[in-house]
Design an enzyme around this catalytic site. Structure first.
Site, mmCIF file in Angstrom:
data_model
loop_
_atom_site.group_PDB
_atom_site.id
_atom_site.type_symbol
_atom_site.label_atom_id
_atom_site.label_comp_id
_atom_site.label_asym_id
_atom_site.label_seq_id
_atom_site.Cartn_x
_atom_site.Cartn_y
_atom_site.Cartn_z
ATOM 1 N N ASP A 154 0.818 -1.209 0.000
ATOM 2 C CA ASP A 154 0.000 0.000 0.000
ATOM 3 C C ASP A 154 0.859 1.270 0.000
ATOM 4 O O ASP A 154 0.620 2.189 0.800
ATOM 5 C CB ASP A 154 -0.942 0.033 1.228
ATOM 6 C CG ASP A 154 -1.699 -1.277 1.423
ATOM 7 O OD1 ASP A 154 -2.037 -1.905 0.405
ATOM 8 O OD2 ASP A 154 -1.947 -1.654 2.579
ATOM 9 N N GLU A 156 -11.077 0.296 -3.852
ATOM 10 C CA GLU A 156 -10.413 0.747 -2.619
ATOM 11 C C GLU A 156 -9.203 1.605 -2.973
ATOM 12 O O GLU A 156 -9.017 1.973 -4.138
ATOM 13 C CB GLU A 156 -9.990 -0.471 -1.782
ATOM 14 C CG GLU A 156 -9.041 -1.409 -2.521
ATOM 15 C CD GLU A 156 -8.800 -2.728 -1.803
ATOM 16 O OE1 GLU A 156 -9.491 -3.021 -0.815
ATOM 17 O OE2 GLU A 156 -7.923 -3.478 -2.258
HETATM 18 C C1 6LW Z 1 -5.756 -2.242 2.183
HETATM 19 C C2 6LW Z 1 -6.381 -2.356 0.875
HETATM 20 C C3 6LW Z 1 -5.516 -3.351 0.284
HETATM 21 O O1 6LW Z 1 -6.531 -1.586 3.121
HETATM 22 O O2 6LW Z 1 -5.141 -4.230 1.254
HETATM 23 O O3 6LW Z 1 -4.284 -3.829 -1.591
HETATM 24 C C4 6LW Z 1 -5.540 -3.694 2.490
HETATM 25 N N1 6LW Z 1 -5.108 -3.242 -0.900
HETATM 26 O O4 6LW Z 1 -6.397 -1.190 0.132
HETATM 27 C C5 6LW Z 1 -4.497 -3.892 3.533
HETATM 28 O O5 6LW Z 1 -3.218 -3.691 3.016
#
Ligand code: 6LW
Length: 532
Positions: free
Chosen positions: A40, A196
């Site tokens: 991230d 996300e």
């Molecule tokens: C994070 C989400 C994700 O909150 O994994 O790859 C989760 N994305 O955006 C935790 O790293």
């Protein structure tokens, strides 16, 4: 007696990404640019300097802060969250704690915005020096994850977060942390699961909203939309996903799961993307043990103002592209003698440490770890300090002396993916004998895979790894040859088996297995070498 502290400058963890320059002056670099569990990534620029942070979950201190001048070579300069008051991790399950942060620079101030999923939710911290100290958290009452912070041209400030149905934009007063308007759903992405990891960029009169989609596993991707208005409607880029290996172009690549990206513009006008991905142990062998790592790719803006990532939206381990002028860093020393009064920034505890359980000054030249009653199997502040496994091919070694009070005491090295998936190479006392054991803990399975008489309370332990196997060794006395104790498959420590969001850490620990703690393990050397 002084507790172990994390130094700002004394022992810097240097990440030396390799690079090359050919006869025509064309530069290249090697991915990942920050190897080992560093997911991230979020990046910002202040002048000619870049800063980056990544998720750290149940580990303490939280949110490593990296610095670079070229986006290729990164050096860890500290952590954002170094005080218990900033990062309560009591009861944090494996992969709980801190999720996806954003790092931004605005008007001379650095902002980190993040979610503590174990307690407190969303918050932001500020600093004028990204190496720290960082402020106490300002908690923000928004109940969703992956927050980004955005300053509009009229001075308004927004949080951009992931809700179940898509991305939400919420005006927030940064002086108080209060919402000044409702949370509004602005875009659900292109239809992939888990829209996300939002980040908003203002460019050429548009708000560009970039997302991660597809989930953080093999279907992961980065997509982008744009709008003339911050609240949308967002028009999807016709070339989405702009980054993914979940298609035929990514088939068979050693890098999988690319997505969750952030972009930055360098002072020379060039655009770059940092994103997570993971290296599978070999192409088509679909498991990975190093966690999600930080990668880099160049970005162009041709096609009607939509970003194009490294040409076709895929990346390689070797990136034959023009870079910013490179500023290589010295490599971190492979051998640690514990002569400094602080551990380097690469070391982290599991949850808020009991500080008195660690010392580098108690016995000069040794790291003392006092056993706690907790074991590595528990979501508790077990006496442990560890660093990331950054390459498949590595060797790690430690010399240890255990002042055991009873047969319940143990200390040694561990390869830990989470509380229920770890391999331990340990010393303990059995009657009058000192024994070295290799213990396997995989889900509900726990057994001693091998054990040998150690001869004394002093041993050297060694672990060697490659893509498919870890090999475990011990030596009774300094200078004696190592004896192999056993080999274990890497596969069972992989994310595919163990689950979760982290990667394998190499730890030193001490435990009294539920009995009153207090026995002391003295480590006088630690070595970590990678074969690149
Ligand atoms: C994070 C989400 C994700 O909150 O994994 O790859 C989760 N994305 O955006 C935790 O790293």
């Amino acid at each position: 007696m002084k507790s172990v502290k994390f130094s700002k400058a004394v022992i810097c963890f240097m990440i030396a990404a390799s690079f090359c320059v050919d006869a025509h002056g064309q530069s290249g670099y090697r991915n990942p640019v920050i190897p080992g569990f560093n997911p991230d990534p979020s990046v910002c620029r202040a002048g000619d300097d870049f800063y980056l942070t990544t998720s750290s979950f149940e580990y303490f201190p939280g949110l490593p802060i990296y610095h670079s001048r070229d986006l290729v070579n990164w050096e860890q300069i500290g952590h954002c969250l170094t005080r218990d008051s900033q990062l309560p991790l009591k009861g944090a399950r494996a992969s709980g704690g801190l999720f996806a942060p954003s790092l931004r620079y605005h008007d001379g101030v650095f902002y980190v915005v993040c979610t503590n999923v174990t307690g407190g939710g969303n918050f932001f911290c500020t600093a004028t020096d990204p190496a720290g100290p960082w402020s106490d958290p300002v908690w923000v009452d928004i109940n969703s994850i992956d927050p980004d912070i955005f300053w509009d041209e009229d001075g308004s400030t927004y949080f951009v977060t992931q809700g179940d149905e898509g991305i939400r934009v919420t005006p927030v007063d940064l002086a108080t942390g209060r919402k000044t308007g409702p949370e509004r759903l602005v875009w659900g992405g292109t239809g992939g699961r888990f829209p996300e990891a939002p980040h908003i960029y203002r460019k050429d009169g548009y708000y560009y909203l970039m997302l991660g989609e597809g989930g953080t596993e093999y279907m992961h991707s980065a997509t982008i939309g744009r709008s003339r208005y911050i609240y949308g409607p967002y028009e999807s880029c016709p070339f989405n996903p702009i980054l993914t290996h979940a298609n035929r172009r990514g088939q068979g690549s050693a890098i999988q799961g690319v997505g969750h990206a952030d972009m930055v513009q360098a002072a020379d006008g060039s655009w770059w993307m940092v994103f997570l991905g993971f290296r599978v142990t070999e192409p088509y062998a679909y498991y990975h043990v190093l966690g999600r790592e930080t990668f880099l790719a160049p970005v162009d803006w041709p096609k009607g103002g939509w970003p194009q990532v490294n040409g076709d939206g895929t990346v390689g381990l070797e990136m034959n592209v023009r870079t910013l002028p490179l500023h290589p860093l010295a490599k971190s020393p492979a051998d640690m003698e514990f002569n400094e009064d602080r551990l380097g920034f690469e070391w982290q505890y599991l949850r808020n440490p009991v500080r008195g359980n660690y010392s580098l000054t108690d016995r000069p030249g040794f790291l003392r770890i006092t056993a706690s009653a907790f074991t590595l199997d528990e979501a508790e502040p077990v006496s442990f300090v560890g660093r990331r496994q950054t390459e498949h091919d590595f060797a790690a070694a430690a010399s240890l002396e255990l002042d055991a009070r009873s047969g319940d005491d143990e200390a040694g090295m561990t390869l830990i993916q989470n509380n229920s998936h770890h391999y331990d190479l340990l010393l303990r006392k059995s009657g009058d004998q000192w024994m070295v054991q290799l213990r396997v803990r995989l889900g509900s399975l726990s057994y001693i895979a091998a054990e040998r008489v150690a001869g004394s309370s002093r041993v050297s332990l060694r672990i060697e790894g490659n893509a498919s196997r870890y090999a475990f060794y011990f030596a009774g006395r300094e200078g004696q040859p190592y004896t192999e104790l056993g080999r274990l498959d890497t596969r069972y420590l992989s994310t595919e088996v163990a689950g979760g969001f982290t990667g394998v850490m190499i730890g030193l620990y001490a435990s009294s297995n539920g009995k009153p703690g207090g026995s002391k393990a003295y480590y006088d050397r630690f070595e970590y070498r990678v074969n690149e």
